[in-house]
Motif scaffolding. Structure first.
Motif, PDB file in Angstrom:
ATOM      1  N   MET A   1       0.570  -1.070   0.051  1.00  0.00           N
ATOM      2  CA  MET A   1      -0.113   0.309  -0.259  1.00  0.00           C
ATOM      3  C   MET A   1       0.357   1.066   0.301  1.00  0.00           C
ATOM      4  O   MET A   1       1.998   1.538   0.942  1.00  0.00           O
ATOM      5  N   ARG A   2       0.282   2.408  -0.966  1.00  0.00           N
ATOM      6  CA  ARG A   2       1.422   3.271  -0.828  1.00  0.00           C
ATOM      7  C   ARG A   2       0.747   4.614  -0.010  1.00  0.00           C
ATOM      8  O   ARG A   2      -0.377   4.437  -0.229  1.00  0.00           O
ATOM      9  N   LEU A   3       1.450   5.254   0.467  1.00  0.00           N
ATOM     10  CA  LEU A   3       0.892   6.048   1.237  1.00  0.00           C
ATOM     11  C   LEU A   3       1.245   7.901   0.989  1.00  0.00           C
ATOM     12  O   LEU A   3       2.203   8.231   0.955  1.00  0.00           O
ATOM     13  N   SER A   4       0.735   8.626   0.917  1.00  0.00           N
ATOM     14  CA  SER A   4       0.631   9.940  -0.309  1.00  0.00           C
ATOM     15  C   SER A   4      -0.124  11.067   1.328  1.00  0.00           C
ATOM     16  O   SER A   4      -0.937  10.251   1.861  1.00  0.00           O
ATOM     17  N   GLU A  33      11.159  12.510   4.099  1.00  0.00           N
ATOM     18  CA  GLU A  33      11.421  11.895   5.320  1.00  0.00           C
ATOM     19  C   GLU A  33      11.193  10.667   6.071  1.00  0.00           C
ATOM     20  O   GLU A  33      11.718   9.904   6.178  1.00  0.00           O
ATOM     21  N   LEU A  34       9.628  10.949   5.990  1.00  0.00           N
ATOM     22  CA  LEU A  34       8.795   9.530   5.827  1.00  0.00           C
ATOM     23  C   LEU A  34       9.287   8.667   5.573  1.00  0.00           C
ATOM     24  O   LEU A  34       8.389   7.055   5.322  1.00  0.00           O
ATOM     25  N   GLY A  35       8.827   8.986   4.322  1.00  0.00           N
ATOM     26  CA  GLY A  35       9.050   8.324   2.657  1.00  0.00           C
ATOM     27  C   GLY A  35       7.616   7.100   1.902  1.00  0.00           C
ATOM     28  O   GLY A  35       8.138   6.314   1.537  1.00  0.00           O
ATOM     29  N   LEU A  36       6.973   9.004   2.384  1.00  0.00           N
ATOM     30  CA  LEU A  36       5.143   8.910   1.278  1.00  0.00           C
ATOM     31  C   LEU A  36       5.445   8.720   0.260  1.00  0.00           C
ATOM     32  O   LEU A  36       7.494   9.685   0.270  1.00  0.00           O
ATOM     33  N   HIS A  37       4.922   8.572  -0.631  1.00  0.00           N
ATOM     34  CA  HIS A  37       5.500   8.445  -2.233  1.00  0.00           C
ATOM     35  C   HIS A  37       5.037   9.795  -2.520  1.00  0.00           C
ATOM     36  O   HIS A  37       5.850  10.034  -3.718  1.00  0.00           O
ATOM     37  N   ARG A  38       3.575  10.307  -2.831  1.00  0.00           N
ATOM     38  CA  ARG A  38       3.399  11.583  -2.928  1.00  0.00           C
ATOM     39  C   ARG A  38       3.056  12.666  -2.236  1.00  0.00           C
ATOM     40  O   ARG A  38       2.662  12.722  -0.994  1.00  0.00           O
ATOM     41  N   PHE A  39       3.333  13.999  -2.244  1.00  0.00           N
ATOM     42  CA  PHE A  39       2.466  15.065  -1.393  1.00  0.00           C
ATOM     43  C   PHE A  39       1.939  16.071  -3.010  1.00  0.00           C
ATOM     44  O   PHE A  39       2.486  16.443  -3.513  1.00  0.00           O
ATOM     45  N   SER A  68      12.989  14.526  -3.602  1.00  0.00           N
ATOM     46  CA  SER A  68      12.809  12.926  -3.779  1.00  0.00           C
ATOM     47  C   SER A  68      11.367  12.648  -3.998  1.00  0.00           C
ATOM     48  O   SER A  68      10.396  12.094  -5.119  1.00  0.00           O
ATOM     49  N   ILE A  69      10.759  13.239  -3.223  1.00  0.00           N
ATOM     50  CA  ILE A  69       8.960  12.474  -2.933  1.00  0.00           C
ATOM     51  C   ILE A  69       8.083  13.577  -4.773  1.00  0.00           C
ATOM     52  O   ILE A  69       8.187  14.186  -4.645  1.00  0.00           O
ATOM     53  N   ARG A  70       7.578  12.907  -4.798  1.00  0.00           N
ATOM     54  CA  ARG A  70       6.260  13.457  -6.065  1.00  0.00           C
ATOM     55  C   ARG A  70       5.344  14.424  -5.289  1.00  0.00           C
ATOM     56  O   ARG A  70       4.501  14.157  -4.587  1.00  0.00           O
ATOM     57  N   LEU A  71       5.308  14.867  -6.199  1.00  0.00           N
ATOM     58  CA  LEU A  71       4.484  16.838  -6.773  1.00  0.00           C
ATOM     59  C   LEU A  71       3.686  16.425  -7.332  1.00  0.00           C
ATOM     60  O   LEU A  71       3.682  16.117  -8.204  1.00  0.00           O
ATOM     61  N   GLY A  72       2.445  17.372  -6.927  1.00  0.00           N
ATOM     62  CA  GLY A  72       1.326  17.444  -8.044  1.00  0.00           C
ATOM     63  C   GLY A  72      -0.163  18.520  -6.915  1.00  0.00           C
ATOM     64  O   GLY A  72       0.304  18.963  -6.442  1.00  0.00           O
ATOM     65  N   VAL A 317      -3.198   5.137  -0.805  1.00  0.00           N
ATOM     66  CA  VAL A 317      -4.294   5.981   0.572  1.00  0.00           C
ATOM     67  C   VAL A 317      -3.382   7.184   0.461  1.00  0.00           C
ATOM     68  O   VAL A 317      -2.611   7.426   0.025  1.00  0.00           O
ATOM     69  N   LEU A 318      -4.782   8.598   0.285  1.00  0.00           N
ATOM     70  CA  LEU A 318      -4.302   9.829   0.011  1.00  0.00           C
ATOM     71  C   LEU A 318      -4.922  10.530   1.022  1.00  0.00           C
ATOM     72  O   LEU A 318      -6.145  10.851   1.295  1.00  0.00           O
ATOM     73  N   ALA A 319      -4.153  10.501   2.190  1.00  0.00           N
ATOM     74  CA  ALA A 319      -4.418  11.186   3.552  1.00  0.00           C
ATOM     75  C   ALA A 319      -4.894  12.578   3.248  1.00  0.00           C
ATOM     76  O   ALA A 319      -3.563  13.736   3.015  1.00  0.00           O
ATOM     77  N   SER A 320      -5.939  13.102   4.017  1.00  0.00           N
ATOM     78  CA  SER A 320      -6.221  14.262   3.240  1.00  0.00           C
ATOM     79  C   SER A 320      -6.480  15.260   4.482  1.00  0.00           C
ATOM     80  O   SER A 320      -6.994  16.362   5.239  1.00  0.00           O
ATOM     81  N   THR A 321      -5.734  14.576   6.056  1.00  0.00           N
ATOM     82  CA  THR A 321      -5.114  15.342   7.592  1.00  0.00           C
ATOM     83  C   THR A 321      -5.445  16.503   7.759  1.00  0.00           C
ATOM     84  O   THR A 321      -4.348  17.382   6.598  1.00  0.00           O
ATOM     85  N   SER A 322      -5.901  17.595   8.431  1.00  0.00           N
ATOM     86  CA  SER A 322      -5.457  18.638   9.138  1.00  0.00           C
ATOM     87  C   SER A 322      -5.546  18.595  10.540  1.00  0.00           C
ATOM     88  O   SER A 322      -7.061  18.173  10.926  1.00  0.00           O
TER      89      SER A 322
END
Length: 343
Positions: A1-4, A33-39, A68-72, A317-322
């Protein structure tokens, strides 16, 4: 599972709007730093609680602070933009940050009637003057236009349009559709990945909707060979469930209050919120929002995500937390990454 992560640059009461943008950049560095896939960042216009109105601008700053992290974008709202301009903006991002750029597109019309008017989304002639039914009419009328815009945008990006978009990089920018019911079928027809969240993800019919997307998926040259699903939701991890729900409280309160005032405001401190006397309607809406938020201990959240991923077949999973406290948000991101990725 990828986490972004999807970060909306939420503003906070008592802090300047610009601070939210600097917090976004700091959060992106932490996510890397946490190794997440996208931001990913968002597009919201005229909303007091959101500082991010320009997805093409903010990833440039985030990219300069990361490596390195993917952006979009989650996403660019195509009804507000010309496809050629969007293609040029994201080609520039790709030239600045090679091979790291994603482009998510949606078709939200704007949060309030004044914003929709400012964005030149006028009511359909004869339908009224700014009511909810007007919005539905404009949205329905724009469905076919959105499909045409997505196709035009992809042609600009893959070099098959009559206009050569500069800067030319020779790379493909992955295109994603933020999908509603009709959006899923559009994405299937065009062979594009989908991001599913909100009411669609919460629906009892989400499994059937995604099955239809997969069965009707038609690969497109240069795109993915197989259907891809990302699910987007709020997910808070803390030492106990009560603490996790407290992290989710500022967002839940802002959402509940917006349904009363029509204004989605800055986040407020949970301590101050708990000291207020809420109208009963607001209290019910806050509790309902919290009940729908994935908030708990690491084992609880991981189990819930595994069930949701199994039910939807999602690859990411794209977490949208705030939440109100930025340091607490970074710690919640760390805890979520540990729960999902074991990092």
């Amino acid at each position: 599972m990828r986490l972004s992560l999807l970060d909306r640059s939420r503003t906070r009461a008592g802090h300047p709007d610009g601070a939210a943008l600097h917090d976004t950049i700091a959060r992106a560095r932490h996510a890397e730093e946490l190794g997440l896939h996208r931001f990913w960042v968002a597009e919201h216009h005229g909303v007091p609680g959101v500082a991010s109105g320009s997805p093409p601008v903010l990833p440039a700053a985030v990219g300069a602070a990361t490596s390195s992290i993917r952006l979009g974008s989650g996403g660019v709202m195509l009804p507000h933009h010309q496809p050629l301009v969007v293609a040029e903006q994201f080609r520039m991002l790709d030239a600045l940050h090679p091979g790291r750029i994603d482009l998510g597109v949606g078709r939200s019309l704007g949060f309030t009637a004044p914003v929709r008017r400012a964005l030149r989304h006028d009511p359909v002639p004869g339908s009224g003057s700014g009511s909810g039914s007007d919005v539905d009419a404009v949205f329905a009328a724009g469905a076919d236009a959105f499909a045409a815009d997505v196709e035009e945008l992809r042609a600009h990006l893959d070099g098959t349009s009559e206009v050569t978009v500069r800067p030319a990089t020779g790379r493909t920018i992955p295109l994603h559709v933020l999908a509603t019911g009709r959006g899923l079928l559009l994405a299937a027809r065009l062979g594009l990945p989908v991001v599913v969240g909100g009411p669609v993800l919460a629906s009892a019919d989400v499994g059937d909707a995604l099955a239809a997307y997969r069965s009707q998926f038609r690969p497109h040259p240069g795109g993915p060979e197989h259907p891809r699903v990302t699910i987007s939701l709020d997910a808070f991890v803390a030492d106990d469930a009560a603490e996790a729900r407290e992290l989710a409280l500022p967002e839940a309160h802002a959402m509940a209050l917006s349904r009363t005032t029509g204004e989605f405001g800055p986040l407020q401190s949970p301590t101050l919120l708990r000291a207020e006397a809420w109208p009963e309607q607001v209290r019910r809406r806050v509790e309902a929002h919290l009940d729908q938020t994935l908030a708990g201990t690491a084992p609880q959240v991981r189990a819930a995500l595994e069930e949701l991923v199994e039910r939807t077949g999602a690859e990411e999973v794209l977490a949208s937390t705030s939440t109100w406290d930025h340091a607490a948000l970074l710690e919640a991101d760390r805890a979520l990454a540990a729960a999902v990725l074991g990092s």
